[in-house]
Design a protein around this motif. Structure first.
Motif, mmCIF file in Angstrom:
data_model
loop_
_atom_site.group_PDB
_atom_site.id
_atom_site.type_symbol
_atom_site.label_atom_id
_atom_site.label_comp_id
_atom_site.label_asym_id
_atom_site.label_seq_id
_atom_site.Cartn_x
_atom_site.Cartn_y
_atom_site.Cartn_z
ATOM 1 N N ARG A 1 0.866 -1.178 0.000
ATOM 2 C CA ARG A 1 0.000 0.000 0.000
ATOM 3 C C ARG A 1 0.899 1.224 0.000
ATOM 4 N NH1 ARG A 1 -0.632 2.764 4.833
ATOM 5 N NH2 ARG A 1 0.506 1.831 6.563
ATOM 6 N N CYS A 2 0.331 2.358 -0.385
ATOM 7 C CA CYS A 2 1.139 3.582 -0.408
ATOM 8 C C CYS A 2 0.298 4.700 0.189
ATOM 9 C CB CYS A 2 1.551 3.911 -1.841
ATOM 10 S SG CYS A 2 2.428 5.480 -1.936
ATOM 11 N N PRO A 3 0.673 5.187 1.397
ATOM 12 C CA PRO A 3 -0.166 6.173 2.068
ATOM 13 C C PRO A 3 -0.203 7.538 1.384
ATOM 14 C CG PRO A 3 1.784 5.666 3.389
ATOM 15 C CD PRO A 3 1.813 4.754 2.213
ATOM 16 N N VAL A 4 0.730 7.808 0.444
ATOM 17 C CA VAL A 4 0.667 9.119 -0.221
ATOM 18 C C VAL A 4 -0.082 9.042 -1.557
ATOM 19 C CG1 VAL A 4 2.751 9.998 0.895
ATOM 20 C CG2 VAL A 4 2.929 8.922 -1.348
ATOM 21 N N ALA A 5 -0.569 7.844 -1.910
ATOM 22 C CA ALA A 5 -1.361 7.699 -3.141
ATOM 23 C C ALA A 5 -2.843 7.782 -2.798
ATOM 24 C CB ALA A 5 -1.056 6.358 -3.798
ATOM 25 N N ALA A 6 -3.662 8.191 -3.768
ATOM 26 C CA ALA A 6 -5.117 8.188 -3.576
ATOM 27 C C ALA A 6 -5.509 6.775 -3.134
ATOM 28 C CB ALA A 6 -5.803 8.567 -4.882
ATOM 29 N N PRO A 7 -6.437 6.638 -2.158
ATOM 30 C CA PRO A 7 -6.741 5.312 -1.609
ATOM 31 C C PRO A 7 -7.060 4.276 -2.694
ATOM 32 C CG PRO A 7 -7.817 7.009 -0.296
ATOM 33 C CD PRO A 7 -7.172 7.707 -1.453
ATOM 34 N N LEU A 8 -7.775 4.680 -3.739
ATOM 35 C CA LEU A 8 -8.130 3.705 -4.780
ATOM 36 C C LEU A 8 -6.868 3.152 -5.474
ATOM 37 C CD1 LEU A 8 -11.031 2.898 -5.737
ATOM 38 C CD2 LEU A 8 -10.565 4.268 -7.768
ATOM 39 N N LEU A 9 -5.853 4.018 -5.657
ATOM 40 C CA LEU A 9 -4.592 3.567 -6.285
ATOM 41 C C LEU A 9 -3.866 2.625 -5.340
ATOM 42 C CD1 LEU A 9 -2.500 6.390 -7.975
ATOM 43 C CD2 LEU A 9 -4.025 4.728 -8.998
ATOM 44 N N SER A 10 -3.830 3.022 -4.058
ATOM 45 C CA SER A 10 -3.130 2.222 -3.062
ATOM 46 C C SER A 10 -3.743 0.823 -2.983
ATOM 47 C CB SER A 10 -3.210 2.946 -1.707
ATOM 48 O OG SER A 10 -2.569 2.208 -0.725
ATOM 49 N N GLU A 11 -5.088 0.774 -2.990
ATOM 50 C CA GLU A 11 -5.763 -0.529 -2.890
ATOM 51 C C GLU A 11 -5.531 -1.379 -4.140
ATOM 52 O OE1 GLU A 11 -9.754 0.805 -2.259
ATOM 53 O OE2 GLU A 11 -9.155 1.777 -0.377
ATOM 54 N N ALA A 12 -5.191 -0.733 -5.258
ATOM 55 C CA ALA A 12 -4.992 -1.480 -6.505
ATOM 56 C C ALA A 12 -3.614 -2.156 -6.561
ATOM 57 C CB ALA A 12 -5.160 -0.544 -7.703
ATOM 58 N N ILE A 13 -2.690 -1.757 -5.672
ATOM 59 C CA ILE A 13 -1.322 -2.306 -5.750
ATOM 60 C C ILE A 13 -1.326 -3.834 -5.569
ATOM 61 C CG2 ILE A 13 1.003 -2.256 -4.754
ATOM 62 C CD1 ILE A 13 0.483 0.723 -4.056
ATOM 63 N N PRO A 14 -1.949 -4.374 -4.485
ATOM 64 C CA PRO A 14 -1.941 -5.856 -4.359
ATOM 65 C C PRO A 14 -2.725 -6.534 -5.480
ATOM 66 C CG PRO A 14 -3.160 -4.826 -2.525
ATOM 67 C CD PRO A 14 -2.514 -3.718 -3.292
ATOM 68 N N ARG A 15 -3.743 -5.855 -6.026
ATOM 69 C CA ARG A 15 -4.517 -6.449 -7.130
ATOM 70 C C ARG A 15 -3.631 -6.544 -8.376
ATOM 71 N NH1 ARG A 15 -10.162 -5.724 -6.704
ATOM 72 N NH2 ARG A 15 -10.193 -7.221 -8.431
ATOM 73 N N LEU A 16 -2.770 -5.546 -8.558
ATOM 74 C CA LEU A 16 -1.849 -5.572 -9.705
ATOM 75 C C LEU A 16 -0.825 -6.693 -9.522
ATOM 76 C CD1 LEU A 16 -0.759 -4.324 -12.328
ATOM 77 C CD2 LEU A 16 0.499 -2.661 -10.953
ATOM 78 N N GLN A 17 -0.274 -6.777 -8.315
ATOM 79 C CA GLN A 17 0.714 -7.834 -8.033
ATOM 80 C C GLN A 17 0.104 -9.221 -8.295
ATOM 81 O OE1 GLN A 17 3.784 -7.674 -5.468
ATOM 82 N NE2 GLN A 17 4.036 -9.886 -5.568
ATOM 83 N N ASP A 18 -1.129 -9.445 -7.789
ATOM 84 C CA ASP A 18 -1.788 -10.750 -7.989
ATOM 85 C C ASP A 18 -1.943 -11.051 -9.474
ATOM 86 O OD1 ASP A 18 -1.991 -11.030 -5.305
ATOM 87 O OD2 ASP A 18 -4.142 -10.552 -5.173
ATOM 88 N N ALA A 19 -2.350 -10.025 -10.234
ATOM 89 C CA ALA A 19 -2.618 -10.236 -11.665
ATOM 90 C C ALA A 19 -1.323 -10.522 -12.427
ATOM 91 C CB ALA A 19 -3.323 -9.016 -12.250
ATOM 92 N N ILE A 20 -0.229 -9.879 -12.027
ATOM 93 C CA ILE A 20 1.050 -10.146 -12.704
ATOM 94 C C ILE A 20 1.527 -11.550 -12.326
ATOM 95 C CG2 ILE A 20 3.436 -9.412 -13.012
ATOM 96 C CD1 ILE A 20 2.549 -6.550 -12.272
#
Ligand SMILES: C[S@@+](CC[C@H](N)C(=O)[O-])C[C@H]1O[C@@H](n2cnc3c(N)ncnc32)[C@H](O)[C@@H]1O
Length: 416
Positions: free
Chosen positions: A170-189
């Motif tokens: 997660r990234c606390p300086v990113a918009a929450p929707l972007l931060s929540e997308a990080i693990p979803r991106l990792q899973d998809a890759i």
């Protein structure tokens, strides 16, 4: 000296001097220089420029590993021996390891430290010019665009000055929707749903942040739906007051988009700029033309990326503004004696600032107003000085568009 290899091992060995080990140094940080380095003085008077994994405060005592150059030393802080009482617990689990936010640990004081760095730079570059204004970022200024790296196993940000990937969930300086997308991106890759071959990924969202895109290094884009990622080329849309701007996912737009639109609007409209033709150079998808709107009778926008120019045409048409939009590098387009009295040239070049050809040509421009925007303070000051034979610095605003980093946006109004 160590033999390190050769092109032809039999005949031409290549030797490289082994670097001397760094010297351990302990002492006090006197002030912060532009770029975030702490400035200290060695006992013999030589200056030291010290980098650190977290914010440095003037007055702190640190231990650093230092390498000496001809006249000064450069080093890395390895321990704090006496910390500032203003230091606070970083609000990020990877603070100090991730290269993204070097002012972590300064909390609310980060803005004060950055302002001091800007003041130091401007005082050295323009000692006569004291009337600049500072625009601190509001707490809701979060990143709407982040760049991540995939090393075949983990997804994250690069460590400072390195290509090592620091895993991020997660990234606390990113918009929450972007931060929540990080693990979803990792899973998809990891699962092979998105290409494993791409080492660089961008996550981007619009304003308001209600949809996320992932863009790979081949500029292919996917959007995140409740059931996973699906191919979608956008566009990403940003709305601010009356303005609505679209761009392709992966194309340039301001990082903290809503705050940037608000801050630029405040500064440009506050200066009450108006006139005949606006030359919006390095115009992207038309942000500045849109912000200045009908205050100028005509607009000419020059931008090297063809797809951005297409968006600029439609963005400005939708805002009811006509524009002559030209897809060409500014340095080849810029004519001699550009414009006439009543016209304004607005330039927002990439980080490296103005090309020498552009600086030279601007000296002979006939327009009588200019706005120069720069996201690298040193390049910006160099350009303002190079323009000085023809253009006088009238007003200067510095916007904290990149909170928790040492970066800032410089916006100058110049007149003939
Ligand atoms: C800092 S961005 C500013 C964009 C726009 N003004 C905005 O704020 O959204 C710089 C822009 O210049 C474009 N660019 C880079 N080099 C260029 C060049 N040599 N000539 C024209 N445009 C260039 C980039 O594609 C990018 O859109």
């Amino acid at each position: 000296v160590r033999r390190t290899g050769s092109r032809d091992r039999k005949t031409t060995p290549v030797y490289r001097k082994q670097a001397d080990p760094p010297e351990l140094w302990e002492g006090k940080i006197d002030r912060l220089a532009w770029g975030g380095a702490g400035v200290a003085h060695h006992a013999d008077g030589r200056i030291l420029l010290l980098k650190a994994p977290l914010a440095l405060f003037p007055g702190e005592t640190v231990r650093a590993e230092v390498r000496w150059k001809v006249r000064h030393g450069e080093g890395e802080v390895t321990a704090w021996l006496k910390s500032s009482p203003d230091r606070s617990q970083p609000g990020c689990p990877v603070a100090g390891r991730c290269g993204g936010c070097e002012l972590q640990g300064a909390g609310d004081e980060a803005e004060v430290l950055k302002r001091a760095m800007v003041a130091d730079l401007l005082h050295r570059q323009f000692p006569e010019f004291e009337a600049w204004t500072w625009h601190p970022a509001p707490p809701e200024a979060l990143r709407h665009r982040i760049q991540l790296h995939w090393n075949g196993k983990e997804l994250g940000f690069h460590a400072r000055s390195s290509h090592r990937v620091i895993p991020i969930h997660r990234c606390p300086v990113a918009a929450p929707l972007l931060s929540e997308a990080i693990p979803r991106l990792q899973d998809a890759i990891e699962g092979g749903v998105l290409p494993r071959a791409s080492q660089r990924w961008e996550l981007v969202t619009g304003s308001p942040a209600n949809r996320v895109w992932a863009v790979d290094e081949r500029d292919r884009a996917w959007t995140l739906e409740p059931d996973g990622w699906s191919r979608d080329e956008g566009p990403v849309r940003h709305r601010h007051e009356e303005i609505s701007l679209k761009h392709r996912p992966g194309g340039f737009f301001q990082v903290c988009a809503p705050w940037a639109m608000e801050a630029f609007g405040k500064v440009l409209l506050g200066w009450d700029l108006r006139g005949e033709t606006l030359y919006d150079l390095y115009g992207g998808v038309g942000l500045f033309s849109a912000l200045l709107g009908s205050r100028f009778a005509r607009r000419v926008l020059v931008e090297s990326e063809e797809r951005a120019v297409d968006f600029a045409r439609t963005n400005l048409a939708e805002a009811g503004l006509s524009v002559e939009a030209i897809a060409e590098p500014v340095e080849t387009w810029l004519p001699e004696a550009l414009g006439q009295a009543g016209d304004m040239i607005l330039l927002d070049p990439p980080r490296t600032g103005l090309d020498p050809v552009v600086r030279e040509r601007l000296l002979g421009a006939q327009a009588d107003q200019m706005v120069l925007v720069g996201c690298d303070g040193a390049a910006f000051c160099r350009d303002v000085k190079a323009l000085a034979p023809a253009w006088k610095l009238l007003e200067l605003s510095v916007l904290d568009l990149f909170p928790l980093t040492h970066h800032a946006e410089f916006v100058a109004r110049l007149g003939r």
